[in-house]
Each structure stands twice: as C-alpha cells, then as structure tokens.
Scaffold this active site. Sequence first.
Site, PDB file in Angstrom:
ATOM      1  N   ALA A 246      -0.975 -65.589   4.716  1.00 36.99           N
ATOM      2  CA  ALA A 246       0.503 -65.935   4.255  1.00 36.99           C
ATOM      3  C   ALA A 246       1.032 -67.209   4.757  1.00 36.99           C
ATOM      4  O   ALA A 246       1.523 -67.976   4.218  1.00 36.99           O
ATOM      5  CB  ALA A 246       1.106 -64.589   4.527  1.00 36.99           C
TER       6      ALA A 246
ATOM      7  N   LYS B 247      -0.315 -67.074  18.143  1.00 36.68           N
ATOM      8  CA  LYS B 247      -0.771 -66.399  19.494  1.00 36.68           C
ATOM      9  C   LYS B 247      -1.960 -66.745  20.120  1.00 36.68           C
ATOM     10  O   LYS B 247      -1.961 -67.097  21.231  1.00 36.68           O
ATOM     11  CB  LYS B 247      -0.948 -64.843  19.093  1.00 36.68           C
ATOM     12  CG  LYS B 247       0.372 -64.249  19.026  1.00 36.68           C
ATOM     13  CD  LYS B 247      -0.034 -62.621  19.129  1.00 36.68           C
ATOM     14  CE  LYS B 247       1.054 -61.736  18.566  1.00 36.68           C
ATOM     15  NZ  LYS B 247       0.692 -60.091  18.811  1.00 36.68           N
TER      16      LYS B 247
ATOM     17  N   GLN C 135     -13.043 -58.528   4.466  1.00 39.97           N
ATOM     18  CA  GLN C 135     -14.466 -58.701   3.877  1.00 39.97           C
ATOM     19  C   GLN C 135     -14.470 -58.701   2.504  1.00 39.97           C
ATOM     20  O   GLN C 135     -15.068 -59.430   1.775  1.00 39.97           O
ATOM     21  CB  GLN C 135     -15.335 -57.430   4.470  1.00 39.97           C
ATOM     22  CG  GLN C 135     -15.469 -57.587   5.941  1.00 39.97           C
ATOM     23  CD  GLN C 135     -16.210 -56.475   6.614  1.00 39.97           C
ATOM     24  OE1 GLN C 135     -16.555 -55.462   5.918  1.00 39.97           O
ATOM     25  NE2 GLN C 135     -16.850 -56.560   7.751  1.00 39.97           N
TER      26      GLN C 135
ATOM     27  N   GLU D 130     -14.005 -51.925  -6.427  1.00 41.18           N
ATOM     28  CA  GLU D 130     -13.791 -51.343  -5.130  1.00 41.18           C
ATOM     29  C   GLU D 130     -12.801 -49.831  -5.452  1.00 41.18           C
ATOM     30  O   GLU D 130     -12.550 -49.768  -6.512  1.00 41.18           O
ATOM     31  CB  GLU D 130     -12.748 -52.014  -4.019  1.00 41.18           C
ATOM     32  CG  GLU D 130     -13.660 -53.066  -3.481  1.00 41.18           C
ATOM     33  CD  GLU D 130     -12.858 -53.980  -2.562  1.00 41.18           C
ATOM     34  OE1 GLU D 130     -11.532 -53.827  -2.401  1.00 41.18           O
ATOM     35  OE2 GLU D 130     -13.590 -54.791  -1.908  1.00 41.18           O
TER      36      GLU D 130
ATOM     37  N   HIS E 226      -8.583 -47.029   7.448  1.00 37.38           N
ATOM     38  CA  HIS E 226      -9.863 -47.568   6.573  1.00 37.38           C
ATOM     39  C   HIS E 226     -10.923 -46.380   6.843  1.00 37.38           C
ATOM     40  O   HIS E 226     -11.115 -46.068   7.815  1.00 37.38           O
ATOM     41  CB  HIS E 226     -10.500 -48.816   7.021  1.00 37.38           C
ATOM     42  CG  HIS E 226     -11.255 -49.373   6.066  1.00 37.38           C
ATOM     43  ND1 HIS E 226     -12.490 -48.900   5.571  1.00 37.38           N
ATOM     44  CD2 HIS E 226     -11.019 -50.592   4.796  1.00 37.38           C
ATOM     45  CE1 HIS E 226     -13.136 -49.658   4.875  1.00 37.38           C
ATOM     46  NE2 HIS E 226     -12.382 -50.645   4.360  1.00 37.38           N
TER      47      HIS E 226
ATOM     48  N   ARG F  58      -8.484 -44.988  -0.555  1.00 38.51           N
ATOM     49  CA  ARG F  58      -8.946 -44.796   0.710  1.00 38.51           C
ATOM     50  C   ARG F  58      -8.173 -43.581   1.515  1.00 38.51           C
ATOM     51  O   ARG F  58      -8.689 -43.143   2.431  1.00 38.51           O
ATOM     52  CB  ARG F  58      -8.347 -46.130   1.452  1.00 38.51           C
ATOM     53  CG  ARG F  58      -9.066 -47.612   1.007  1.00 38.51           C
ATOM     54  CD  ARG F  58      -8.647 -48.644   1.860  1.00 38.51           C
ATOM     55  NE  ARG F  58      -9.779 -49.852   1.469  1.00 38.51           N
ATOM     56  CZ  ARG F  58      -9.043 -51.161   1.765  1.00 38.51           C
ATOM     57  NH1 ARG F  58      -8.062 -51.213   2.444  1.00 38.51           N
ATOM     58  NH2 ARG F  58     -10.060 -52.106   1.722  1.00 38.51           N
TER      59      ARG F  58
ATOM     60  N   HIS G  14      -5.951 -49.461   9.851  1.00 38.49           N
ATOM     61  CA  HIS G  14      -6.428 -50.510   8.995  1.00 38.49           C
ATOM     62  C   HIS G  14      -5.274 -51.408   8.547  1.00 38.49           C
ATOM     63  O   HIS G  14      -5.138 -52.625   8.849  1.00 38.49           O
ATOM     64  CB  HIS G  14      -7.409 -50.139   7.967  1.00 38.49           C
ATOM     65  CG  HIS G  14      -7.772 -51.481   7.204  1.00 38.49           C
ATOM     66  ND1 HIS G  14      -8.695 -52.203   7.849  1.00 38.49           N
ATOM     67  CD2 HIS G  14      -7.746 -51.561   5.879  1.00 38.49           C
ATOM     68  CE1 HIS G  14      -8.891 -53.111   6.718  1.00 38.49           C
ATOM     69  NE2 HIS G  14      -8.265 -52.771   5.538  1.00 38.49           N
TER      70      HIS G  14
ATOM     71  N   ARG H 228      -2.141 -48.339  -0.091  1.00 33.63           N
ATOM     72  CA  ARG H 228      -2.607 -49.780  -0.526  1.00 33.63           C
ATOM     73  C   ARG H 228      -4.015 -49.669  -1.455  1.00 33.63           C
ATOM     74  O   ARG H 228      -4.650 -49.090  -0.749  1.00 33.63           O
ATOM     75  CB  ARG H 228      -2.717 -50.687   0.483  1.00 33.63           C
ATOM     76  CG  ARG H 228      -3.072 -52.120  -0.052  1.00 33.63           C
ATOM     77  CD  ARG H 228      -3.026 -53.168   1.110  1.00 33.63           C
ATOM     78  NE  ARG H 228      -4.364 -52.886   2.203  1.00 33.63           N
ATOM     79  CZ  ARG H 228      -5.344 -53.301   2.105  1.00 33.63           C
ATOM     80  NH1 ARG H 228      -5.954 -54.353   0.916  1.00 33.63           N
ATOM     81  NH2 ARG H 228      -6.335 -53.229   2.852  1.00 33.63           N
TER      82      ARG H 228
ATOM     83  N   LEU I   6      -4.484 -59.363   0.275  1.00 38.92           N
ATOM     84  CA  LEU I   6      -4.547 -61.041   0.461  1.00 38.92           C
ATOM     85  C   LEU I   6      -3.736 -61.555  -0.971  1.00 38.92           C
ATOM     86  O   LEU I   6      -3.136 -62.518  -0.793  1.00 38.92           O
ATOM     87  CB  LEU I   6      -5.834 -61.414   0.275  1.00 38.92           C
ATOM     88  CG  LEU I   6      -6.981 -61.118   1.563  1.00 38.92           C
ATOM     89  CD1 LEU I   6      -8.185 -61.804   1.592  1.00 38.92           C
ATOM     90  CD2 LEU I   6      -6.154 -61.722   2.725  1.00 38.92           C
TER      91      LEU I   6
END
Length: 538
Positions: A14, A34, A46, A115, A237, A283, A344, A379, A385
């Site tokens: 982002a 950081k 991944q 997925e 996750h 998930r 996650h 989510r 992403l």
Amino acid sequence: MLNFDALVLGSGLAGQALALRLAEAGQRVALITKKQVEDSASSWAQGGIAAVLDSADSVDHHLRDTLVAGAGLCDEEATRFVVEHGREAIEWLIARGVPFTRDAQGELGYHLTREGGHSHRRIVHVDDATGSAIQTTLTGQVRSHPNIHIFERHLAVDLIVGWKIGRPEIGCAGAYILDIETGDVITFAAPVVVLATGGAGKVYLYTTNPDTATGDGIAMAWRAGCRVGNMEFIQFHPTCLYHPHAKSFLITEAMRGEGGLLRLPDGERFMPAHDERAELAPRDVVARAIDYEMKKRGLDCVYLDVSHKPADFLVSHFPNIHARCLELGIDITRQPIPVVPAAHYTCGGVKVDQRARTDVDGLYAIGETTYTGLHGANRLASNSLLECLVYATAATRDILSRKRVAPAILPPWDESRVTDADEQVVIAHNWDELRRFMWDYVGIVRTNKRLERALHRIRLLEREIDEYYAHFRISNDLIELRNLVLTAHLIVRSAIQRHESRGLHFSLDYPETSAIASPTILRPRRVRHQEVLHAASA
C-alpha cells in the site's frame, strides 16, 4: 523540521504503491519504515491477489464470494468498488514488471489458482511467493525515484494534529518520528499524511505477521481523534507451520486450493464433519475446526497433507514451502505438514471512505491498518493485497485533487523534562504478558469472563506504560508496546460489545448469529494534549 508534500508511514504494498504514484505526479514524498523498505507483511504474502481475469468468472461472482465470507458485515458498495477495480490493479503491477506465474492455457496467459471461499480460479500469483516478488519489483523503483526520500530504521511516535497543538484550523500536519539508530525525534511536516502501517498481529503470542505488525497506525489514528471499526474481527490463519525452529512461517491457503487435506495424527480427515465445503471452507471455519479438534483431543497440531499430489507439481507450485520444510526435515512430497492456527490479519482498523480519508483532514489510511468495509466479519483469501492497490490509487487521486499548500510550522519534540530509563525489564515483561493473555483470553473462541479478564489486565498495563512514557525517554520497544496495548484495548472493547457469534468472532456466551448485522464502530473522546502526547513535548 523536515518538510514534504506527503508523509507515508509504512513501506508495504500500500505504502509503496501510493508513494510511487504521488512521486510520479511530482510530489516530494517521505517514506518512513521501521526496518528496511523490503520488510513488511506484504512481502510475506504467499498466495496471490484475487481479481476477475477469466471470462468464466465475473465481478458479481467475486462480489458474492466476498459478501458470503464476510458473514453479512461487508459494506456492499465498498466491496463492489474494490472488486470492480481488480483487473486495473493487476494490470498496473504487470506494467511495473511483476513476473506473475504464466500459464499458456490461461486467457491472459497467467496461471490462476483457487483458495478457500472462492467459487472460481481468480488468484493471480508468483509461485508461492507473490508478496515477495511484488515487493522486490516495486522496491527497486521506489529506491531509484528522485522524489521519494526513504527513512529506514525510523518509527512514528505520534501524529501532529491541529487540535493538539492549539491550531484547530488545521488537520493532520505531520508526525514526530524516532530515528531508531540515534534516539533522536525528528519533526516531519506535511499537509498530507498517509497511514500504511499494516496490522496488529503481534498483539498475539502466535502470529504469521512480521515483528513490525504492532498496530501503530490504528493507535496513532485513535489518539488523533479517528474512529475505528470492527476491531474484534482478527483472522487466524488456519495453517501456520508448527515447528520449534519455524518462526511465523505460513503455509499458503493455495495448498488447500490445490487439493491439500487436513488430517488428524492418525490420518483421518476431519473437515467434512465441520463444513460441507471441507478444506475449501473460509478461514474462520477452518481455524475454528482445527482449534476444536486440538482442544478436544489434546493435540499440539494437526496435519496438512499434499503428499498424494505429484512431486514435480508440488515443487514447481510451492517451491519456497517445499524448500523451507525440507530444511526442517519435512518432505511435503512424502509427509504431511504439521500446522496450527495463528493470528494473521486485522480485518478492522481506522475507518476510511472510498477515497481513503479518515476523520481528520489531511490524514489518509490504506491497507491492513484500515476498516474500509471490504472484509466484514472475515476476510476472503487474497483480497488484502487487492485492497492495498485499489485504495492506494483512490488515495492518490484524492490527494492530487487537493489544493497544494506549504507545510505548517510545527513545534519541535521536547524531552527536556524526561530522563533515561534505569531498566528495560518493565517493557519486556509487559510485552510478554500482553501477548500471552490476549492469546488465552481473546483468541479464536471467546467468553465474557475471558474478555473481562483481558480488559482488566490491559487497564493495569496502560497505567504502567503511561507512567513510564511520561517520565523516560522513548525507545522503539516502548512506542510499539504503547501502541499494542491501545490496539488490544480496542479489540477487547469491540469484542465485548458484540453480543453474537459472527465470522471471526465466536463467543460461547452468544453462540447464535443476530438477524441484524451491524459493524462495531468506536469513537474516541478528544482528550487534552498532554494526555495523548509525550508529557514533555507540548
């Protein structure tokens, strides 16, 4: 004081996408990170990016899958906004040179995987290291752009907003930034500040997140006067590698999408007994099923088995997972992979509109640190992403439409009334205590009693940390701990307010799902300047 047109806090997908777009439009951008520019949760991703890239798929299908996964709490307008801009986001990355995995049979020439929760193959990826490939591609361009000024090993202490410094006519005007190497605090002035600081996974003992995920943006925005939403929805996750030497190593969802099966130690599958979608359930369903089986049977882990797939397929599609597991003595072509759930993704965060604007003028937020309405109560895999890219573009357009003004003159950081800390054990102890009781009391399955215990402990920690912050010079660990404790407070308060089980929030006291779905929105009370900034920096 350092002056810029825009100050971007965070160097994940982002932050980098927005910095590049602003810089190419002629803005002078300060990019604060950081660690190194390459270090972010984005680079650990991944699976890939979900987008409609096949004629058999559609925006409506992607929209429906996202709404179903979100368990009734997605904002449909915001969700459609994101999925409709999916292809545009992928094309921007392709134009930047991201080497997505090819497939001669695909309509666009790219391999699409599937997925959990997706009704179609729509995940474009770079083998099993999509985030790393994207980050590597963009980082080179960010580092070489003359309008982007990178400050590595720097950490935001707090935002500077007008009402805190006696300038109510201005909104967010910059930030105090700690140079981690020298210990100096620098005043950065900019008429636009963008939070791209990622999530808060480090609030839990076990997480797939990097060490940088300490809820900084959420905490700073709250202290600046911004609302936050849906903080109770922390995605665990289902499959983090369980091994004493494998810190935070994720086993991608795509492995189940390609036929991986979850098994008990004796080899028995258990997901069909929990959900008709079995291993391809969303998930939250899979994580709860694993948690249930582990607690019921007293297991340390369960197993993800892909050994029935051809070895060459596994090595070519999951080269990084194959190599990492081999290093640890696990051959995924012949053996099942020991896995456990881990914190996650932070589905809630700073409330923003479709232009990524927060409640404070001049302050924007993008990526995991936000609550856009896309993720709802859970989510959908590989939408994160995508959200980064779409909202980075939206924020850029709105920022460039603003009247260009000079940075404000801001007060410098003043630490003349503080001293060096005599010992650091307080910070280390409180950090460890917080993460342990958040894991025990505010994890995958919750109860009223556990949440009240967590809130009581958080309030005690807040008092200790506030006293420490007021009397001693700040450090990287102190800033992160301060932000983590505040973020934990917001998570627990939100969880206490939700009297139902929905998506990622499952309560034994309220196991039913309410007929009315509504987000949890927390509103801060504006407090005096000395209560929100360092006691010595008025």
